[in-house]
Design a protein around this motif. Structure first.
Motif, short mmCIF file in Angstrom:
data_model
loop_
_atom_site.label_atom_id
_atom_site.label_comp_id
_atom_site.label_asym_id
_atom_site.label_seq_id
_atom_site.Cartn_x
_atom_site.Cartn_y
_atom_site.Cartn_z
N ASP A 97 35.98 -7.75 60.39
CA ASP A 97 37.31 -8.22 60.05
C ASP A 97 38.32 -7.48 59.51
O ASP A 97 39.43 -7.42 59.72
CB ASP A 97 37.22 -9.71 59.17
N ASN A 98 38.21 -6.45 58.45
CA ASN A 98 39.01 -5.78 57.74
C ASN A 98 38.86 -4.58 58.41
O ASN A 98 38.39 -3.45 57.98
CB ASN A 98 38.81 -5.66 56.25
N LEU A 140 36.29 -10.60 67.27
CA LEU A 140 37.58 -10.76 66.40
C LEU A 140 38.76 -10.06 67.19
O LEU A 140 39.87 -10.42 67.12
CB LEU A 140 37.70 -10.22 65.13
#
Length: 194
Positions: A97-98, A140
């Protein structure tokens, strides 16, 4: 299919002369060590995976850290083994995600002449063949070469080669290095024009 794909990746790395004997190869999301098993005869290898499946890699003699690829792991690898000549992230790059945190860790660990190799589900075949069934919570993002090019430029990396591969209904293998370190393949322009 994945074993053959990872063998192909290793052979390409040799053909492109991206590594020398004894160089450090780090695989993010290494699972059971299938990718690194191709490199371990001639290189130092470290797998990083938080899953218990990493114990299979350890039994195969592949140095594996059963942890997430975070700043602490990067610092540990740097202290104990030094910088990595090749860092791979196959079918895990779109799950994290990051992305800025990940990219900063990759750049910190990557040798000045090192190469980051990612494999991701490729946006073009996903759209062309209407692969809606591959879109789910774990993915994602879905990358095009254009979006990867934009991302890597933010970290002073440039795409030096690309290859469309058949895994997961159509994926893209992308080689990125610090700007100006390698000749850029004609494949990059061809993929960007697509």
């Amino acid at each position: 299919v994945l074993r053959e794909n990872f063998k192909d990746l290793y052979i390409e790395c040799k053909k492109l002369k991206l590594m020398n004997k004894g160089d450090l190869i780090v695989d993010i999301g290494s699972n059971d060590g299938n990718l690194l098993s191709n490199f371990k005869k001639n290189n130092r290898v470290i797998g990083v995976t938080p899953e218990r499946i990493g114990k299979i890699a350890i039994k195969k003699g592949i140095n594996t850290l059963l942890r997430y690829f975070d700043r602490n792991v990067v610092n540990l690898i740097l202290k104990k083994y030094g910088k990595a000549k090749i860092i791979t992230a196959t079918n895990v790059f779109a799950h994290i995600d990051n992305i800025d945190y990940l990219m900063n860790n990759i750049v910190k660990l990557l040798d000045s002449g090192g190469v980051f190799i990612s494999e991701s589900h490729y946006l073009l075949p996903l759209i062309k063949t209407v692969q809606y069934d591959t879109i789910y919570h774990e993915h994602l993002r879905y990358y095009s070469v254009q979006s990867l090019n934009y991302l890597f430029k933010k970290y002073n990396l440039e795409i030096i080669d690309t290859k469309e591969i058949s895994t997961h209904g159509g994926s893209i293998r992308v080689y990125a290095a610090r700007k100006g370190k390698y000749k850029v393949s004609k494949n990059v322009k061809l993929q960007l024009s697509k």
